[in-house]
Structure formats: structure tokens, C-alpha cells
Design a protein around this motif. Structure first.
Motif, PDB file in Angstrom:
ATOM      1  N   ALA A 247       2.274  -9.369  -3.641  1.00  0.00           N
ATOM      2  CA  ALA A 247       1.644  -9.383  -2.130  1.00  0.00           C
ATOM      3  C   ALA A 247       0.460  -8.167  -2.573  1.00  0.00           C
ATOM      4  N   THR A 248      -0.524  -7.968  -1.406  1.00  0.00           N
ATOM      5  CA  THR A 248      -1.378  -6.982  -1.596  1.00  0.00           C
ATOM      6  C   THR A 248      -1.119  -6.093  -0.591  1.00  0.00           C
ATOM      7  N   LEU A 249      -1.129  -4.785  -0.751  1.00  0.00           N
ATOM      8  CA  LEU A 249      -1.313  -3.589   0.312  1.00  0.00           C
ATOM      9  C   LEU A 249      -2.947  -2.981   0.376  1.00  0.00           C
ATOM     10  N   VAL A 250      -3.293  -3.149   1.531  1.00  0.00           N
ATOM     11  CA  VAL A 250      -4.539  -2.452   1.843  1.00  0.00           C
ATOM     12  C   VAL A 250      -4.652  -1.184   2.676  1.00  0.00           C
TER      13      VAL A 250
ATOM     14  N   GLY B 174       9.151  -9.617  -1.876  1.00  0.00           N
ATOM     15  CA  GLY B 174      10.670  -9.746  -1.659  1.00  0.00           C
ATOM     16  C   GLY B 174      11.610  -8.552  -1.837  1.00  0.00           C
ATOM     17  N   GLN B 175      11.153  -7.547  -2.058  1.00  0.00           N
ATOM     18  CA  GLN B 175      12.123  -6.383  -2.045  1.00  0.00           C
ATOM     19  C   GLN B 175      11.402  -5.097  -1.286  1.00  0.00           C
ATOM     20  N   PRO B 176      12.077  -4.299  -0.886  1.00  0.00           N
ATOM     21  CA  PRO B 176      11.748  -3.205   0.010  1.00  0.00           C
ATOM     22  C   PRO B 176      10.833  -2.397  -0.944  1.00  0.00           C
ATOM     23  N   ILE B 177       9.728  -1.972  -0.248  1.00  0.00           N
ATOM     24  CA  ILE B 177       8.801  -0.793  -0.818  1.00  0.00           C
ATOM     25  C   ILE B 177       8.480   0.163   0.217  1.00  0.00           C
ATOM     26  N   SER B 178       8.445   1.496  -0.188  1.00  0.00           N
ATOM     27  CA  SER B 178       7.947   2.512   0.546  1.00  0.00           C
ATOM     28  C   SER B 178       6.614   3.244   0.254  1.00  0.00           C
TER      29      SER B 178
ATOM     30  N   THR C  76       9.648  -5.097   3.644  1.00  0.00           N
ATOM     31  CA  THR C  76       9.700  -5.916   2.458  1.00  0.00           C
ATOM     32  C   THR C  76       8.403  -6.810   2.739  1.00  0.00           C
ATOM     33  N   PRO C  77       7.566  -7.069   1.950  1.00  0.00           N
ATOM     34  CA  PRO C  77       6.432  -7.904   1.722  1.00  0.00           C
ATOM     35  C   PRO C  77       6.727  -8.997   1.237  1.00  0.00           C
ATOM     36  N   VAL C  78       6.097 -10.271   1.823  1.00  0.00           N
ATOM     37  CA  VAL C  78       6.322 -11.518   1.709  1.00  0.00           C
ATOM     38  C   VAL C  78       5.328 -11.938   0.548  1.00  0.00           C
ATOM     39  N   PRO C  79       5.881 -12.846  -0.402  1.00  0.00           N
ATOM     40  CA  PRO C  79       4.903 -13.334  -1.358  1.00  0.00           C
ATOM     41  C   PRO C  79       3.556 -13.848  -0.948  1.00  0.00           C
ATOM     42  N   ASN C  80       2.419 -13.220  -1.572  1.00  0.00           N
ATOM     43  CA  ASN C  80       1.253 -13.738  -1.372  1.00  0.00           C
ATOM     44  C   ASN C  80       0.508 -13.158  -0.217  1.00  0.00           C
ATOM     45  N   HIS C  81       1.324 -12.453   0.522  1.00  0.00           N
ATOM     46  CA  HIS C  81       0.559 -11.950   1.688  1.00  0.00           C
ATOM     47  C   HIS C  81      -0.146 -10.709   1.475  1.00  0.00           C
TER      48      HIS C  81
ATOM     49  N   ALA D 151       1.731  -7.486  13.533  1.00  0.00           N
ATOM     50  CA  ALA D 151       2.354  -6.432  13.265  1.00  0.00           C
ATOM     51  C   ALA D 151       3.559  -6.526  12.465  1.00  0.00           C
ATOM     52  N   VAL D 152       3.643  -5.714  11.417  1.00  0.00           N
ATOM     53  CA  VAL D 152       4.934  -5.869  10.403  1.00  0.00           C
ATOM     54  C   VAL D 152       6.041  -5.184  11.014  1.00  0.00           C
ATOM     55  N   ALA D 153       7.231  -5.742  10.722  1.00  0.00           N
ATOM     56  CA  ALA D 153       8.512  -4.931  11.172  1.00  0.00           C
ATOM     57  C   ALA D 153       8.598  -4.027   9.963  1.00  0.00           C
ATOM     58  N   LYS D 154       8.690  -2.615  10.485  1.00  0.00           N
ATOM     59  CA  LYS D 154       8.786  -1.658   9.158  1.00  0.00           C
ATOM     60  C   LYS D 154       9.867  -0.623   9.649  1.00  0.00           C
ATOM     61  N   GLU D 155      10.394   0.053   8.757  1.00  0.00           N
ATOM     62  CA  GLU D 155      11.101   1.274   9.213  1.00  0.00           C
ATOM     63  C   GLU D 155      10.401   2.554   8.873  1.00  0.00           C
TER      64      GLU D 155
END
Length: 168
Positions: free
Chosen positions: A40-43, A85-89, A110-115, A147-151
Motif C-alpha cells: 500500500a502507499t501512505l501519503v 495486510g498487517q497492522p502498521i503504526s 491495517t492497510p489493504v493491498p494496493n490502496h 475515513a479509515v478505521a484506525k486505533e
């Protein structure tokens, strides 16, 4: 004899600091992007003239093993590939006016592939919150971000660079 002991003490201190800095213990390590095709990509972006520094933690559960990214430029973004597919902080540290009060927001998701995910810190002074949105896959440019479900995590200063940097 006292002068020689001081010189030995200073040399010992310099050797210890040199050894530790060579191992990367004194500062955060450099972020390494995943090599897989479904990452995934995080901007990271910001609005306004403030200092915002993003950090990604390779240990998502307790925000351990911090990797610092460059400050977000006033007219740009900091973009990184992240494992899907795995949690990231991650956290965003913000200081207004580059010298004033600031805040840190930290989240896990938890990001979804290619999003493509858009992260931005908003607020004023020492009060801020994180907006995290999913802009979808490439080709979804006409679909509004969701909006993304996040903790939301509570950031705290650790005893060492390896963390933990968050709780809860």
C-alpha cells in the motif's frame, strides 16, 4: 595523575559514543520500503506553515523500532510504500511556527493491498487529531476518499530509541 585520569575518562566516553552511533542506537533508523507488488502507499501531508515530522514504527503493537522520515515540505508530501495486510503504526509530530507548542498523534491501522492512504494532522497549539483516509486503488481517482478505521494511540517518550513509543 588527575589530568591523565580525566583524559582517559574523556577518551572512554568518546569511544562509547562512537561505538553506539555506529550501531544506530542514538537515533532512529532509516525506513525501508517493502519490495512486494501488493504494498500500500501512505501519503503524509500538512496544511499551513508548521513543522510536521512523520515516523513509522516497525513494531506496530507498541510502536517500537522507530524509523523517522523527512519533514513534510510546506508545498508537498512525504510518500512511502508500506506492507499491506498487517497492522502498521505511525505518528506525526507537529510544531506550529517551527518554535511554538506542538503535539504528537499516533495511530495503528491495517492497510489493504494496493490502496493509497492519506494522513494529515489537524488542530491548534497542543491539541490535534489525525485524519486518515483511504483514497482507494489506482484508477479510483473519482471516488471520494473514505475515513479509515484506525486505533488512536497514546504517544509517550520512551527510555530508548527502540521504544515503546505508544500505549493503549
Amino acid at each position: 595523575m588527575g589530568t591523565n585520569m580525566r583524559k582517559i575518562g574523556c577518551l572512554s566516553t568518546l569511544l562509547v559514543v562512537s561505538a553506539l552511533s555506529g550501531c544506530g542506537v542514538l537515533g532512529p533508523s532509516e525506513y525501508k520500503e517493502p519490495a512486494n507488488d501488493d504494498a500500500a502507499t501512505l501519503v503524509f501531508s500538512k496544511g499551513g506553515h508548521m513543522l510536521v515530522i512523520p515516523n513509522i514504527y516497525t513494531g506496530a503493537a507498541e510502536c517500537t523500532d522507530r524509523t523517522r522520515l523527512p519533514p513534510i515540505p510546506d508545498d508537498g508530501e512525504v510518500v512511502r510504500k508500506i506492507a499491506a495486510g498487517q497492522p502498521i503504526s505511525f505518528s506525526l509530530s507537529r510544531t506550529e511556527g517551527y518554535l511554538g507548542d506542538g503535539c504528537v498523534v499516533t495511530a495503528t491501522f491495517t492497510p489493504v493491498p494496493n490502496h493509497r492512504y492519506l494522513a494529515q494532522v489537524k488542530g491548534h497549539g497542543t491539541t490535534c487529531h489525525l485524519e486518515l483516509n483511504d483514497a482507494g486503488k489506482p484508477g479510483d481517482e473519482y471516488v471520494p476518499p473514505k475515513a479509515v478505521a484506525k486505533e488512536d494511540r497514546k504517544w509517550h517518550r520512551p527510555l530508548s530509541e527502540s521504544g515503546p513509543f505508544c500505549t493503549e
